[in-house]
Design a protein around this motif. Structure first.
Motif, PDB file in Angstrom:
ATOM      1  N   PRO A   1     -15.032   0.775  -3.221  1.00  0.00           N
ATOM      2  CA  PRO A   1     -16.057  -0.271  -3.385  1.00  0.00           C
ATOM      3  C   PRO A   1     -15.962  -1.399  -2.371  1.00  0.00           C
ATOM      4  N   SER A   2     -14.785  -1.602  -1.764  1.00  0.00           N
ATOM      5  CA  SER A   2     -14.652  -2.655  -0.755  1.00  0.00           C
ATOM      6  C   SER A   2     -15.470  -2.354   0.498  1.00  0.00           C
TER       7      SER A   2
ATOM      8  N   LEU B   1       0.829  -1.202   0.000  1.00  0.00           N
ATOM      9  CA  LEU B   1       0.000   0.000   0.000  1.00  0.00           C
ATOM     10  C   LEU B   1       0.867   1.257   0.000  1.00  0.00           C
ATOM     11  N   ALA B   2       1.970   1.208   0.723  1.00  0.00           N
ATOM     12  CA  ALA B   2       2.866   2.368   0.762  1.00  0.00           C
ATOM     13  C   ALA B   2       3.467   2.633  -0.613  1.00  0.00           C
TER      14      ALA B   2
ATOM     15  N   GLY C   1      -6.795   1.885   5.335  1.00  0.00           N
ATOM     16  CA  GLY C   1      -6.077   2.270   4.128  1.00  0.00           C
ATOM     17  C   GLY C   1      -6.653   1.641   2.875  1.00  0.00           C
ATOM     18  N   VAL C   2      -6.987   0.349   2.955  1.00  0.00           N
ATOM     19  CA  VAL C   2      -7.532  -0.346   1.786  1.00  0.00           C
ATOM     20  C   VAL C   2      -8.890   0.230   1.399  1.00  0.00           C
TER      21      VAL C   2
ATOM     22  N   LYS D   1      -7.969  -2.944  -9.995  1.00  0.00           N
ATOM     23  CA  LYS D   1      -8.652  -3.996 -10.751  1.00  0.00           C
ATOM     24  C   LYS D   1      -8.661  -5.316  -9.983  1.00  0.00           C
ATOM     25  N   LEU D   2      -7.536  -5.623  -9.350  1.00  0.00           N
ATOM     26  CA  LEU D   2      -7.458  -6.875  -8.596  1.00  0.00           C
ATOM     27  C   LEU D   2      -8.435  -6.890  -7.424  1.00  0.00           C
ATOM     28  N   GLN D   3      -8.696  -5.727  -6.854  1.00  0.00           N
ATOM     29  CA  GLN D   3      -9.593  -5.654  -5.703  1.00  0.00           C
ATOM     30  C   GLN D   3     -11.039  -5.936  -6.083  1.00  0.00           C
TER      31      GLN D   3
END
Length: 284
Positions: A120-121, A31-32, A113-114, A71-73
């Motif tokens: 959308p998560s 993420l960083a 953070g995510v 996209k992966l998420q």
């Protein structure tokens, strides 16, 4: 990026605390890298150090690494928020003696953070099992650091998601928050965070995640990524779908809900919101 996530997920799914810690660090590092992509390289020793420039979500959209991550998420297999919630649940169940407190705080920080990087998560918190997990972490048995991190995570999970707010209310989230707020055992820092949450709860509801035009993603949220650079999530659009609008409540309606638990306090909170604009006025 799949290989990096795979390594992190393998560690997060371990029953070994040290491996889970490593997995959390791997997610944090990923993420960083995404957040700092495109920043100037650090200065050499002895030169003036500058804080990394603050970047908005829209600023990240041209970056290939961010676009790949986003996209992966959209799929269940690589969704980081889902994996972190699973890990968090495991830590909570087995950490009754306080041995996993720091890992729980770290997991909550990463969930924040995510959810900010991939809004959308937040749809995951329409599931009562995930919302209840956060509410359980607000119980007095938990340490103040966990309670503070949970309150912030709760704000991020509810942000621009009226549907999530309704789940929170249906699970007696207001009772949990206000009981902790009124308790004499609650520490100063936790009460400060709770006050921030109450300010947030009383702000107008303005959903920011647009309705999917064609399909939903694997985690149940809107699929925004046929062309992520054009998605409203990068451009700050505030178009509401009919379903989103139908789930919103007015400030007056929420005031009435909160008045049941904090009679005589809510009016003062609203006055503070109007006078001091604790969120910079952007939500009022």
């Amino acid at each position: 990026m799949e290989s990096l996530l795979s390594l992190a997920f393998d560690n997060l799914s371990s029953f070994d605390g040290s491996k889970i810690k490593k997995g959390l660090r791997q997610v944090e590092g990923l993420l960083a890298q995404i957040c700092l992509a495109g920043q100037s390289s650090p200065r050499k020793h002895g030169e003036n150090q500058q804080q990394p420039q603050r970047r908005m979500l829209a600023d990240l959209s041209p970056d290939p690494a961010f676009r790949e991550f986003f996209k992966l998420q959209e799929g269940f297999e690589w969704n980081v928020a889902q994996r972190l919630l699973t890990t968090l649940d495991w830590l909570v169940v087995r950490g009754g003696d306080g041995s996993y407190d720091m890992l729980i705080v770290n997991a909550l920080d990463l969930i924040q953070g995510v959810l900010l990087l991939h809004p959308p998560s937040r749809v995951l918190f329409q599931r009562s099992v995930h919302m209840n997990l956060l509410l359980d972490l607000l119980e007095p048995i938990n340490c103040p650091a966990i309670q503070c991190a949970t309150i912030i995570t709760l704000v991020v999970a509810l942000l621009d998601m009226p549907q999530n707010v309704r789940v929170f209310e249906a699970l007696d989230g207001l009772l949990t928050i206000t009981s902790l707020f009124k308790s004499r055992e609650t520490g100063r820092e936790v009460k400060f965070r709770l006050t921030e949450f109450l300010y947030f709860y009383l702000t107008p509801e303005t959903p920011n995640i647009p309705k999917a035009e064609t399909r939903t993603n694997a985690i149940g949220g809107p699929d925004l990524l046929k062309s992520p650079g054009k998605s409203k999530i990068f451009g700050g659009g505030r178009e509401r779908s009919k379903s989103e609008s139908g789930n919103t409540l007015s400030v007056e309606a929420k005031k009435q809900h909160l008045d049941r638990y904090l009679p005589g306090v809510v009016d003062e909170l609203l006055k503070d919101l109007d006078t001091y604009k604790p969120f910079g006025g952007i939500l009022s």
